[in-house]
Design a protein around this motif. Sequence first.
Motif, PDB file in Angstrom:
ATOM      1  N   LYS A   1      45.713  44.465  40.602  1.00 23.98           N
ATOM      2  CA  LYS A   1      44.120  44.461  40.795  1.00 23.98           C
ATOM      3  C   LYS A   1      43.750  43.202  40.682  1.00 23.98           C
ATOM      4  O   LYS A   1      42.948  42.570  41.584  1.00 23.98           O
ATOM      5  CB  LYS A   1      43.647  45.672  40.192  1.00 23.98           C
ATOM      6  CG  LYS A   1      42.203  45.618  40.690  1.00 23.98           C
ATOM      7  CD  LYS A   1      41.528  46.943  40.114  1.00 23.98           C
ATOM      8  CE  LYS A   1      40.147  46.880  40.377  1.00 23.98           C
ATOM      9  NZ  LYS A   1      39.141  48.162  39.780  1.00 23.98           N
ATOM     10  N   GLY A   2      43.979  42.565  39.577  1.00 24.79           N
ATOM     11  CA  GLY A   2      43.283  41.120  39.203  1.00 24.79           C
ATOM     12  C   GLY A   2      43.940  40.177  40.269  1.00 24.79           C
ATOM     13  O   GLY A   2      43.162  39.099  40.055  1.00 24.79           O
ATOM     14  N   GLU A   3      45.028  40.194  40.970  1.00 26.17           N
ATOM     15  CA  GLU A   3      45.606  39.266  41.860  1.00 26.17           C
ATOM     16  C   GLU A   3      45.350  39.325  43.135  1.00 26.17           C
ATOM     17  O   GLU A   3      45.493  38.623  44.130  1.00 26.17           O
ATOM     18  CB  GLU A   3      46.989  38.987  41.646  1.00 26.17           C
ATOM     19  CG  GLU A   3      47.205  38.505  39.998  1.00 26.17           C
ATOM     20  CD  GLU A   3      48.783  38.282  39.734  1.00 26.17           C
ATOM     21  OE1 GLU A   3      49.259  37.096  39.275  1.00 26.17           O
ATOM     22  OE2 GLU A   3      49.637  39.249  40.154  1.00 26.17           O
ATOM     23  N   VAL A   4      44.836  40.471  43.596  1.00 32.82           N
ATOM     24  CA  VAL A   4      44.747  41.078  44.881  1.00 32.82           C
ATOM     25  C   VAL A   4      43.821  40.169  45.690  1.00 32.82           C
ATOM     26  O   VAL A   4      44.117  39.445  46.862  1.00 32.82           O
ATOM     27  CB  VAL A   4      44.416  42.416  45.266  1.00 32.82           C
ATOM     28  CG1 VAL A   4      43.897  42.727  46.885  1.00 32.82           C
ATOM     29  CG2 VAL A   4      45.364  43.463  44.840  1.00 32.82           C
TER      30      VAL A   4
ATOM     31  N   ALA B   1      42.377  36.920  45.243  1.00 32.10           N
ATOM     32  CA  ALA B   1      42.761  35.470  45.369  1.00 32.10           C
ATOM     33  C   ALA B   1      44.395  35.196  45.450  1.00 32.10           C
ATOM     34  O   ALA B   1      44.481  34.240  46.020  1.00 32.10           O
ATOM     35  CB  ALA B   1      42.404  34.886  44.123  1.00 32.10           C
ATOM     36  N   LEU B   2      45.214  36.287  45.619  1.00 33.01           N
ATOM     37  CA  LEU B   2      46.656  35.864  45.916  1.00 33.01           C
ATOM     38  C   LEU B   2      47.185  36.811  46.896  1.00 33.01           C
ATOM     39  O   LEU B   2      47.684  36.326  47.922  1.00 33.01           O
ATOM     40  CB  LEU B   2      47.667  36.010  44.410  1.00 33.01           C
ATOM     41  CG  LEU B   2      48.983  35.848  44.817  1.00 33.01           C
ATOM     42  CD1 LEU B   2      49.245  34.311  44.992  1.00 33.01           C
ATOM     43  CD2 LEU B   2      49.668  35.929  43.340  1.00 33.01           C
ATOM     44  N   PHE B   3      47.346  37.952  46.645  1.00 29.45           N
ATOM     45  CA  PHE B   3      48.157  39.029  47.744  1.00 29.45           C
ATOM     46  C   PHE B   3      47.246  39.253  49.099  1.00 29.45           C
ATOM     47  O   PHE B   3      47.876  39.101  50.101  1.00 29.45           O
ATOM     48  CB  PHE B   3      48.347  40.114  46.922  1.00 29.45           C
ATOM     49  CG  PHE B   3      49.261  40.060  45.805  1.00 29.45           C
ATOM     50  CD1 PHE B   3      50.713  39.447  45.967  1.00 29.45           C
ATOM     51  CD2 PHE B   3      48.958  40.471  44.533  1.00 29.45           C
ATOM     52  CE1 PHE B   3      51.652  39.342  44.976  1.00 29.45           C
ATOM     53  CE2 PHE B   3      49.775  40.239  43.588  1.00 29.45           C
ATOM     54  CZ  PHE B   3      51.159  39.760  43.777  1.00 29.45           C
TER      55      PHE B   3
ATOM     56  N   ARG C   1      36.878  32.849  49.877  1.00 31.15           N
ATOM     57  CA  ARG C   1      37.331  31.344  50.027  1.00 31.15           C
ATOM     58  C   ARG C   1      37.086  30.836  48.586  1.00 31.15           C
ATOM     59  O   ARG C   1      38.099  29.970  48.188  1.00 31.15           O
ATOM     60  CB  ARG C   1      36.288  31.177  50.987  1.00 31.15           C
ATOM     61  CG  ARG C   1      36.186  29.350  50.892  1.00 31.15           C
ATOM     62  CD  ARG C   1      35.396  28.491  52.256  1.00 31.15           C
ATOM     63  NE  ARG C   1      35.149  27.452  51.929  1.00 31.15           N
ATOM     64  CZ  ARG C   1      34.278  26.711  51.295  1.00 31.15           C
ATOM     65  NH1 ARG C   1      33.337  27.283  50.780  1.00 31.15           N
ATOM     66  NH2 ARG C   1      34.177  25.437  51.328  1.00 31.15           N
ATOM     67  N   GLN C   2      35.859  31.189  47.840  1.00 26.84           N
ATOM     68  CA  GLN C   2      35.784  30.507  46.802  1.00 26.84           C
ATOM     69  C   GLN C   2      37.056  31.010  45.737  1.00 26.84           C
ATOM     70  O   GLN C   2      37.382  29.749  45.027  1.00 26.84           O
ATOM     71  CB  GLN C   2      34.464  30.911  45.910  1.00 26.84           C
ATOM     72  CG  GLN C   2      33.979  30.283  44.511  1.00 26.84           C
ATOM     73  CD  GLN C   2      32.573  30.474  44.110  1.00 26.84           C
ATOM     74  OE1 GLN C   2      31.707  31.056  44.938  1.00 26.84           O
ATOM     75  NE2 GLN C   2      32.265  30.278  42.954  1.00 26.84           N
ATOM     76  N   LYS C   3      37.238  32.102  45.679  1.00 27.12           N
ATOM     77  CA  LYS C   3      38.375  32.530  44.780  1.00 27.12           C
ATOM     78  C   LYS C   3      39.548  31.844  45.172  1.00 27.12           C
ATOM     79  O   LYS C   3      40.363  31.506  44.469  1.00 27.12           O
ATOM     80  CB  LYS C   3      38.430  34.073  45.042  1.00 27.12           C
ATOM     81  CG  LYS C   3      37.621  34.768  44.137  1.00 27.12           C
ATOM     82  CD  LYS C   3      37.824  35.049  42.743  1.00 27.12           C
ATOM     83  CE  LYS C   3      37.075  36.095  42.020  1.00 27.12           C
ATOM     84  NZ  LYS C   3      37.320  36.219  40.646  1.00 27.12           N
TER      85      LYS C   3
END
Length: 392
Positions: free
Chosen positions: A164-167, A169-171, A220-222
Amino acid sequence: MGRSADYTIQGFLYQFNQTLSELLKATDDAVITIEGIVEDIEVASFAGTKAIQCKYHETQENYTPSILYHPLLQMMKHFKSNPGAKIHYHLFAHFPNIPAIGISATELNGALKSKNKDLKDLIAEVAGVDVDGFLKVFSISVTPKYDELMEQNARQLEAHGFNKGEVEALFYPNAIQIIADLSIKHDVKLRKITKKDFLEWLRRIRSTAVSQWTLALKTRQKVLETRRKQLKENLSMNVRLRHLVIFPAFLGQFDDQIVLFIKSFIDKYHFKITHTQTPLFALDVAQDVFDGIAERLIGKDVVPNHGRPVKTFSEVYFFREPMVQKDKKEFALRLIRWGDYKNLVFKTKADDFFVIGDGDITGVDVKDVNLEILGAERFDEIKYMMGMSNAY
């Protein structure tokens, strides 16, 4: 970016998000074609094929059936040309404040009788179609707003086991980038993917994609902040051979910013005596533009080695190490045109290969090289991601 450009990109992003939604809902072995037989998405499974079109009209205040004539005619044309095929045609559409849309024989016959000159050829090709038969394999859904669909996809990724913490800005941005990359493949076979392969591909990625698509997302910012953190470890190392290729075509204010950008990089990452690996910049520009940039760098006391002691390029001269007098190096960087760079044979590969802007690096050997693609359109965003400034 103007409002019309914003809405054009948002339309594509909505389609990519709808594709992601279909991927995440599909069975593991269902084959999804990005921009399939009727333009947008195609899902093939044992039950048959679902052919999908997406029409997103956020600014269209008033709905009339004529707005959908083009996709309806396209679908009827394919239906007519493929009698007996197990294909279900589905149209996803969004209009503000329109909770439901009905398409009946009345609307389809209206499309077939339209006087719109832009539809003339398509209408002629659809003449004689079995309207009632088409309606049996056609359906339409009103889709949620862009923000709601994006949030639904994020929740779906979490439900598929993504952290959840990576969805955010990453996934999620990488999922959109994968779909965007597939959508531009010329060979339809290369635009096909199964849900299983898509999820495996996504799980292997550990750096956030930066492109016009991911930077146009609400995250975008993330994306920028996360990419900055990802780049920091390698950029903080003193001894690291870095090659930067810069494609100016879609970079805003390239001529005004390129010299300042190179100087900022040298001031940040190649100013110490312990910085022993001379960075190399390859610019995709014409010779006269290249010469002008080299002259302007000298004017900023950033001396480049461009491999030409007089006129003729010399690899020996280009790859020699700079002489050092006390704390002053003879030259601060190697500077070369992109077309010439591709013809070089390197004894030592770069540790990091940065691609800045939007360009094709096909044919460049990046095996065992840390490849970093920064497809932003503004130098201030690139400088922020690369730790050369604290604002964008």
